[in-house]
Design a protein around this motif. Structure first.
Motif, mmCIF file in Angstrom:
data_model
loop_
_atom_site.group_PDB
_atom_site.id
_atom_site.type_symbol
_atom_site.label_atom_id
_atom_site.label_comp_id
_atom_site.label_asym_id
_atom_site.label_seq_id
_atom_site.Cartn_x
_atom_site.Cartn_y
_atom_site.Cartn_z
ATOM 1 N N LEU A 137 0.832 -1.200 0.000
ATOM 2 C CA LEU A 137 0.000 0.000 0.000
ATOM 3 C C LEU A 137 0.868 1.251 0.000
ATOM 4 N N ALA A 138 0.417 2.281 -0.732
ATOM 5 C CA ALA A 138 1.115 3.563 -0.766
ATOM 6 C C ALA A 138 0.255 4.618 -0.077
ATOM 7 N N LEU A 139 0.804 5.303 0.919
ATOM 8 C CA LEU A 139 0.078 6.354 1.616
ATOM 9 C C LEU A 139 -0.102 7.544 0.680
ATOM 10 N N VAL A 140 -1.362 7.966 0.478
ATOM 11 C CA VAL A 140 -1.631 9.083 -0.433
ATOM 12 C C VAL A 140 -2.258 10.283 0.264
ATOM 13 N N ASP A 141 -2.725 10.119 1.480
ATOM 14 C CA ASP A 141 -3.319 11.245 2.202
ATOM 15 C C ASP A 141 -3.341 10.938 3.691
ATOM 16 N N SER A 142 -3.259 11.981 4.493
ATOM 17 C CA SER A 142 -3.311 11.849 5.949
ATOM 18 C C SER A 142 -3.978 13.097 6.524
ATOM 19 N N VAL A 143 -4.978 12.895 7.368
ATOM 20 C CA VAL A 143 -5.740 14.001 7.948
ATOM 21 C C VAL A 143 -5.785 13.842 9.459
ATOM 22 N N VAL A 144 -5.477 14.907 10.199
ATOM 23 C CA VAL A 144 -5.553 14.892 11.650
ATOM 24 C C VAL A 144 -6.855 15.555 12.088
ATOM 25 N N ILE A 145 -7.596 14.878 12.958
ATOM 26 C CA ILE A 145 -8.844 15.400 13.509
ATOM 27 C C ILE A 145 -8.547 15.931 14.908
ATOM 28 N N PRO A 146 -8.654 17.236 15.139
ATOM 29 C CA PRO A 146 -8.341 17.790 16.459
ATOM 30 C C PRO A 146 -9.346 17.331 17.520
ATOM 31 N N PRO A 147 -8.960 17.335 18.781
ATOM 32 C CA PRO A 147 -9.891 16.973 19.857
ATOM 33 C C PRO A 147 -11.110 17.890 19.860
ATOM 34 N N CYS A 195 -13.104 16.395 7.462
ATOM 35 C CA CYS A 195 -13.558 15.624 6.309
ATOM 36 C C CYS A 195 -12.365 15.231 5.447
ATOM 37 N N TRP A 196 -12.501 14.109 4.756
ATOM 38 C CA TRP A 196 -11.497 13.669 3.797
ATOM 39 C C TRP A 196 -12.161 12.734 2.801
ATOM 40 N N THR A 197 -11.488 12.506 1.678
ATOM 41 C CA THR A 197 -12.044 11.626 0.659
ATOM 42 C C THR A 197 -11.255 10.321 0.599
ATOM 43 N N CYS A 246 -9.288 14.560 26.029
ATOM 44 C CA CYS A 246 -9.493 14.212 24.628
ATOM 45 C C CYS A 246 -8.181 14.307 23.849
ATOM 46 N N TYR A 247 -8.114 13.527 22.769
ATOM 47 C CA TYR A 247 -6.900 13.458 21.964
ATOM 48 C C TYR A 247 -7.244 13.576 20.481
ATOM 49 N N PRO A 248 -6.282 13.968 19.661
ATOM 50 C CA PRO A 248 -6.520 13.982 18.218
ATOM 51 C C PRO A 248 -6.591 12.562 17.665
ATOM 52 N N MET A 249 -7.173 12.435 16.484
ATOM 53 C CA MET A 249 -7.220 11.176 15.758
ATOM 54 C C MET A 249 -6.686 11.412 14.354
ATOM 55 N N LYS A 250 -6.345 10.355 13.667
ATOM 56 C CA LYS A 250 -5.795 10.495 12.320
ATOM 57 C C LYS A 250 -6.510 9.551 11.362
ATOM 58 N N ALA A 251 -6.715 10.050 10.143
ATOM 59 C CA ALA A 251 -7.231 9.210 9.054
ATOM 60 C C ALA A 251 -6.156 9.131 7.980
ATOM 61 N N GLU A 252 -5.841 7.922 7.550
ATOM 62 C CA GLU A 252 -4.835 7.710 6.513
ATOM 63 C C GLU A 252 -5.472 6.983 5.330
ATOM 64 N N VAL A 253 -5.136 7.439 4.131
ATOM 65 C CA VAL A 253 -5.686 6.833 2.917
ATOM 66 C C VAL A 253 -4.541 6.186 2.138
ATOM 67 N N PHE A 254 -4.754 4.933 1.723
ATOM 68 C CA PHE A 254 -3.726 4.169 1.032
ATOM 69 C C PHE A 254 -4.235 3.671 -0.321
ATOM 70 N N ARG A 255 -3.348 3.709 -1.317
ATOM 71 C CA ARG A 255 -3.661 3.163 -2.631
ATOM 72 C C ARG A 255 -2.952 1.822 -2.787
ATOM 73 N N PRO A 256 -3.704 0.757 -3.084
ATOM 74 C CA PRO A 256 -3.053 -0.547 -3.301
ATOM 75 C C PRO A 256 -2.450 -0.624 -4.701
ATOM 76 N N ARG A 257 -1.456 -1.481 -4.875
ATOM 77 C CA ARG A 257 -0.857 -1.660 -6.203
ATOM 78 C C ARG A 257 -1.855 -2.323 -7.154
ATOM 79 N N ALA A 258 -2.726 -3.161 -6.613
ATOM 80 C CA ALA A 258 -3.722 -3.853 -7.435
ATOM 81 C C ALA A 258 -5.025 -3.954 -6.656
ATOM 82 N N LEU A 259 -6.119 -4.077 -7.378
ATOM 83 C CA LEU A 259 -7.415 -4.278 -6.743
ATOM 84 C C LEU A 259 -7.575 -5.735 -6.332
ATOM 85 N N PRO A 260 -8.419 -6.013 -5.347
ATOM 86 C CA PRO A 260 -8.644 -7.403 -4.937
ATOM 87 C C PRO A 260 -9.100 -8.259 -6.111
ATOM 88 N N ASP A 261 -8.606 -9.460 -6.182
ATOM 89 C CA ASP A 261 -8.948 -10.375 -7.262
ATOM 90 C C ASP A 261 -10.444 -10.647 -7.275
#
Length: 297
Positions: free
Chosen positions: A45-55, A60-62, A255-270
């Motif tokens: 997987l390749a990381l393509v986006d990362s968003v931090v959600i403050p406490p 929003c992210w896509t 309260c603490y921040p949270m993170k959302a990470e978006v990953f692109r796979p090299r291939a789609l599931p078979d």
């Protein structure tokens, strides 16, 4: 406190109660890939986006179709309230009620998150959960529920005799969605819906059937991961209740921040295919439009 029964039990009460339950919506009838097909592409997987959600805020992210998303605990035990939308059509959004009916009160690997009527199709498939070891505890509590609605300022006002609090998850989601889409607060609020309570530990009391929460078992480094079956706009609030061990809708909890990470796979599931819109013709027992048109000629 639930009231005690005021009706005498009938003579056959025990017999009526002894009837065995039947699963209302067995998910075995769903046409879906095995979890192994999704997991087979997770190692590259390749990381393509990362968003931090403050406490006590939301963000929003896509998540493009065919990508993976991880919701990560970063600094301390923290619960998140998650809304999901079809990126191209906000009217299609997460339907926790049907998700719950298909997969249960709490979701985990292999379960799918379904969209609202009339679309009713999988929006995402849960592919990994570092808290799947928790299962259900002695109180009947599990993690990642689709039963809680989200803390909101209206219920807060109701239970606190008119008290005002603006950082309930409902308000956080409303502000974030309005900022992301350009809608007014009033418009955005109509799209905010019942949530997936990420990392929240919840259940129903056995004596009164009341919804309860307890300290989340999540720790820094834990994450919940899903695969986007369609293009998704995600919106999540870092709950003002922190780990929800004592309270929510207040500034008392840590309260603490949270993170959302978006990953692109090299291939789609078979064998993967994009989910089509639900096949029901929406005539609801009336004549199909084409048949009415034929009769008019």
């Amino acid at each position: 406190m639930k009231s005690i029964s005021i009706t005498d039990a009938p003579a056959d009460a025990c017999t009526r109660k002894a009837v065995k339950p039947v699963i209302a919506y067995p998910p075995e009838g769903l046409k879906r890939l095995e979890l192994a097909a999704y997991r087979a592409v997770r190692d590259d997987l390749a990381l393509v986006d990362s968003v931090v959600i403050p406490p006590r805020e939301a963000g929003c992210w896509t998540v493009p179709q065919g990508h993976f998303c991880r919701i990560v605990c970063t600094e301390g035990s923290q619960v998140g309230d998650l809304n999901l939308f079809n990126l191209g059509n906000l009217d299609e959004r997460l339907y926790t009620g049907k998700t719950r009916a298909l997969f249960g009160s709490h979701v985990g690997p292999g379960d799918q998150l379904f969209s609202s009527l009339p679309y009713l199709r999988p929006m995402a498939t849960i592919t990994h959960d570092t808290l799947d070891w928790y299962g259900f505890d002695e109180f009947g509590a599990g993690v990642h529920d689709v039963i809680g609605t989200r803390c909101d300022p209206y219920t807060h006002a109701l239970l606190s005799d008119g008290g005002t609090y603006h950082h309930c998850c409902h308000s956080n989601l409303t502000r974030a969605l309005a900022q992301r889409t350009g809608k007014t607060l009033d418009e955005a609020e109509t799209y905010v819906h019942d949530v997936l309570n990420v990392f929240m530990c919840t259940g129903f009391t056995r004596d009164s059937g009341q919804y309860f929460m307890k300290a989340s078992p999540v720790r820094p480094g834990d994450y919940l991961e899903f695969f986007a079956e369609i293009d998704i706009l995600a919106c999540m609030s870092a709950c003002p209740g922190g780990d929800c061990s004592t309270t929510h809708s207040s500034d008392i909890a840590r309260c603490y921040p949270m993170k959302a990470e978006v990953f692109r796979p090299r291939a789609l599931p078979d064998g993967w295919q994009a989910p089509a819109l639900n096949g029901y013709d929406r005539t609801h027992g009336t004549e199909p439009p084409w048949r009415v048109a034929e009769g008019a000629r």
